[in-house]
Design an enzyme around this catalytic site. Structure first.
Site, PDB file in Angstrom:
ATOM      1  CG  ASP A 197      -1.525   1.246   1.700  1.00 42.03           C
ATOM      2  OD1 ASP A 197      -2.251   1.855   0.193  1.00 42.03           O
ATOM      3  OD2 ASP A 197      -1.452   1.919   2.848  1.00 42.03           O
TER       4      ASP A 197
ATOM      5  CG  ASP B 278      -1.855   7.696   0.216  1.00 41.11           C
ATOM      6  OD1 ASP B 278      -0.956   8.529   0.209  1.00 41.11           O
ATOM      7  OD2 ASP B 278      -2.698   7.382  -0.579  1.00 41.11           O
TER       8      ASP B 278
HETATM    9  C1  XBP Z   1      -5.534   6.012   0.638  1.00 40.79           C
HETATM   10  C2  XBP Z   1      -6.585   6.826   0.150  1.00 40.79           C
HETATM   11  C3  XBP Z   1      -6.643   7.947  -0.647  1.00 40.79           C
HETATM   12  C4  XBP Z   1      -5.781   9.101  -0.069  1.00 40.79           C
HETATM   13  C5  XBP Z   1      -5.997  10.429  -0.980  1.00 40.79           C
HETATM   14  O1  XBP Z   1      -5.888   4.676   0.777  1.00 40.79           O
HETATM   15  O2  XBP Z   1      -7.656   6.615   0.589  1.00 40.79           O
HETATM   16  O3  XBP Z   1      -7.769   8.347  -1.032  1.00 40.79           O
HETATM   17  O4  XBP Z   1      -6.394   9.557   1.116  1.00 40.79           O
HETATM   18  O5  XBP Z   1      -5.596  10.155  -2.352  1.00 40.79           O
HETATM   19  P1  XBP Z   1      -5.015   3.488   1.031  1.00 40.79           P
HETATM   20  P2  XBP Z   1      -6.436  10.696  -3.406  1.00 40.79           P
HETATM   21  O6  XBP Z   1      -3.792   3.876   1.828  1.00 40.79           O
HETATM   22  O7  XBP Z   1      -5.627   2.538   1.763  1.00 40.79           O
HETATM   23  O8  XBP Z   1      -4.738   3.010  -0.508  1.00 40.79           O
HETATM   24  O9  XBP Z   1      -7.072  12.059  -3.308  1.00 40.79           O
HETATM   25  O10 XBP Z   1      -5.728  10.424  -4.843  1.00 40.79           O
HETATM   26  O11 XBP Z   1      -7.667   9.457  -3.584  1.00 40.79           O
HETATM   27 MG    MG Z   2      -2.829   2.891   3.355  1.00 44.22          MG
END
Ligand code: XBP
Ligand code: MG
Length: 249
Positions: free
Chosen positions: A27, A29
């Site tokens: 993953d 973020d």
């Molecule tokens: C990450 C997200 C993303 C970020 C923002 O989830 O939910 O939406 O918060 O990015 P994960 P965007 O780590 O589970 O993949 O604005 O590009 O969506």
């Molecule tokens: Mg995440």
């Protein structure tokens, strides 16, 4: 769930899980880097630019993070405030999110966002072992590019055998789509790979795809339910240390 505090010597089980996996699927973020404050700041800056009196503080953002995907998160917030008469059309949300994405890239390009402790060593060691790396994320490819160009250099894509972003599948996490697409690109069985995640939504996504999950707890999701994970750790600062039979881990 097995708990392995990074403050203690990590159990051999965590290292074994990492080294024995046919591929490591990350993953982005919260897992590769603590990016959510940069995302939050970018959402707020985009709202201000658009003349919206919306401001997401940390407590509210923690709630909103239950909704994966930036456009989906904006829509959920609008509906929660304005019910049956949301303020923004789908087109306006797409434009607002595009502005947010640009602001996020600027923020990352200017200030960077460091990889979490031990991540660089973990990626490097896997590469040196010839262990394929992959990315399964909800965010966009542009956002991965901003983050990893700063962190790994302009050739960062060469580090990964498969990269699937949220806008490249029908359903974002907690649906399994993004992991299933990575598995099909890797052409490996789910049970032999390892997903590395930080959130309950990510855990659900990878687990539904049949992939064992290692959780490294992040700022926003530390109190999620990780009972379905193979292991839960605080970070990789100790895990990345070299085991006896490898010079790199
Ligand atoms: C990450 C997200 C993303 C970020 C923002 O989830 O939910 O939406 O918060 O990015 P994960 P965007 O780590 O589970 O993949 O604005 O590009 O969506
Ligand atoms: Mg995440």
């Amino acid at each position: 769930m097995s708990e392995a505090s990074a403050n203690n010597i990590p159990p051999d089980g965590v290292r074994a899980l990492i080294v024995q996996a046919r591929a490591l699927i990350f993953d982005v973020d919260g897992t590769l880097a603590e990016t959510e404050e940069a995302h939050r700041e970018s959402f707020n800056a985009a709202f201000a630019e658009a003349g919206l009196d919306w401001r997401w503080d940390r407590a509210l953002y923690k709630e909103l993070l239950r909704v994966t995907g930036g456009k989906e998160r904006i829509r959920a917030f609008d509906v929660s405030r304005n019910g049956a008469s949301p303020r923004l059309s789908d087109h306006e949300i797409a434009e607002l999110h595009q502005a947010k994405t640009k602001l996020y890239a600027d923020l990352i390009n200017n200030g960077g966002c460091s990889l979490r402790p031990g991540i660089h060593a973990l990626l490097t060691a896997a590469r040196q072992r010839g262990q394929p790396l992959a990315i399964a994320t909800t965010t966009s490819r542009g956002n991965i590019d901003a983050l990893l160009t700063v962190a790994l250099g302009k050739d960062w894509e060469q580090w990964f055998a498969a990269i699937v972003a949220g806008d490249e599948v029908r359903n974002k996490k907690p649906a399994p789509d993004v992991y299933l697409k990575v598995l099909s690109q890797l052409d490996l069985p789910a049970s032999k790979c390892l997903a590395i995640e930080d959130s309950g939504n990510g855990l659900a996504s990878a687990s539904t795809a049949g992939i064992p999950v290692l959780i490294s707890r992040s700022a926003y999701f530390s109190d999620d339910d990780f009972s379905g994970a193979a292991f839960t750790i605080d970070d990789f600062s100790h895990i990345s240390a070299a085991p006896e039979n490898s010079p790199d881990m």
